[in-house]
Design a protein around this motif. Structure first.
Motif, PDB file in Angstrom:
ATOM      1  N   GLU A 131       0.803  -1.200  -0.106  1.00 16.37           N
ATOM      2  CA  GLU A 131      -0.114   0.042  -0.050  1.00 16.37           C
ATOM      3  C   GLU A 131       0.885   1.334   0.011  1.00 16.37           C
ATOM      4  O   GLU A 131       0.336   2.397  -0.630  1.00 16.37           O
ATOM      5  N   GLU A 132       1.851   1.177   0.979  1.00 18.36           N
ATOM      6  CA  GLU A 132       2.830   2.345   0.853  1.00 18.36           C
ATOM      7  C   GLU A 132       3.639   2.824  -0.416  1.00 18.36           C
ATOM      8  O   GLU A 132       3.752   3.958  -0.499  1.00 18.36           O
ATOM      9  N   SER A 133       3.811   1.740  -1.093  1.00 14.35           N
ATOM     10  CA  SER A 133       4.903   1.906  -2.229  1.00 14.35           C
ATOM     11  C   SER A 133       3.790   1.854  -3.562  1.00 14.35           C
ATOM     12  O   SER A 133       4.836   1.779  -4.667  1.00 14.35           O
ATOM     13  N   ARG A 134       2.699   1.816  -3.571  1.00 14.68           N
ATOM     14  CA  ARG A 134       2.117   1.444  -4.718  1.00 14.68           C
ATOM     15  C   ARG A 134       2.417   2.281  -5.982  1.00 14.68           C
ATOM     16  O   ARG A 134       2.679   1.703  -7.250  1.00 14.68           O
ATOM     17  N   ALA A 135       2.419   3.569  -5.993  1.00 15.92           N
ATOM     18  CA  ALA A 135       2.764   4.334  -6.948  1.00 15.92           C
ATOM     19  C   ALA A 135       4.397   4.136  -7.212  1.00 15.92           C
ATOM     20  O   ALA A 135       4.522   4.236  -8.586  1.00 15.92           O
TER      21      ALA A 135
END
Length: 190
Positions: free
Chosen positions: A117-121
């Motif tokens: 979730e934290e690194s999705r982009a």
């Protein structure tokens, strides 16, 4: 009450941080990345699923990698002066070196990002673009689909210097490049 940052958090030069700086700052948190000259701290807790997929995939790749290759989890790759991201798994065509702190693009055979979730982009957009521009031929992105790992397999198009999708694999992963790899994906998350 104003807070001041520790001295080490200030860039050492007006142009920002550089890849080699990551080896010189002992106070840096583990899993710090450098993207476009900015430090990215991976301090949010990861889900157990994320860690399990990385550990088990790393082990499976170690078992199948050709002689002379090394497989590492969560090690940085120096893409240029201002970029030193940390893929979740790297397979490199170099022998194991206990003192290694990073890899160079020409050493890397395969990069894997396990999306959180934290690194999705970063995992879906920023990092693949940079990996392709650096000439890394094989890239996988692993997504969580209802608790099961799904592998998006990409190969570098030499003409466009961009990744093209070659498959999306569920349950079983089977590829012939960069070398023959077969992984029971359903077992990775169990």
């Amino acid at each position: 009450m104003a807070r001041t940052l520790p001295e080490w958090m200030y860039p050492p030069r007006p142009s920002g941080w550089e890849a080699d700086d990551l080896d010189r700052i002992p106070e840096l948190p583990r899993h710090t990345e450098l993207i476009d000259g900015s430090l990215i701290f991976m301090v949010s807790p990861q889900r157990s699923w994320h860690d399990r997929i990385i550990r088990r995939l790393t082990s499976a790749l170690e078992d199948q990698a050709p002689a002379g290759h090394t497989v590492e989890a969560r090690m940085t790759i120096t893409l240029g002066r201002a970029d030193r991201p940390e893929p979740d798994v790297i397979v490199a065509a170099v022998p194991y070196d206990p003192n290694r702190t990073n890899f160079l693009p020409e050493q890397v055979t395969l990069l894997v990002e396990v999306v959180s979730e934290e690194s999705r982009a970063r995992d879906r957009e920023t990092k693949p673009f940079k990996y392709a521009r650096a000439g890394i031929r094989h890239h996988w992105r692993i997504e969580d689909e209802a608790g099961n790992p799904v592998v998006h397999v990409y190969e570098l198009d030499e003409t466009t210097h961009a990744y093209v999708p070659t498959s999306i694999q569920r349950d079983k992963l089977a590829v012939t490049v960069p070398f023959a790899i077969a992984v029971d994906l359903s077992a990775l998350a169990r």
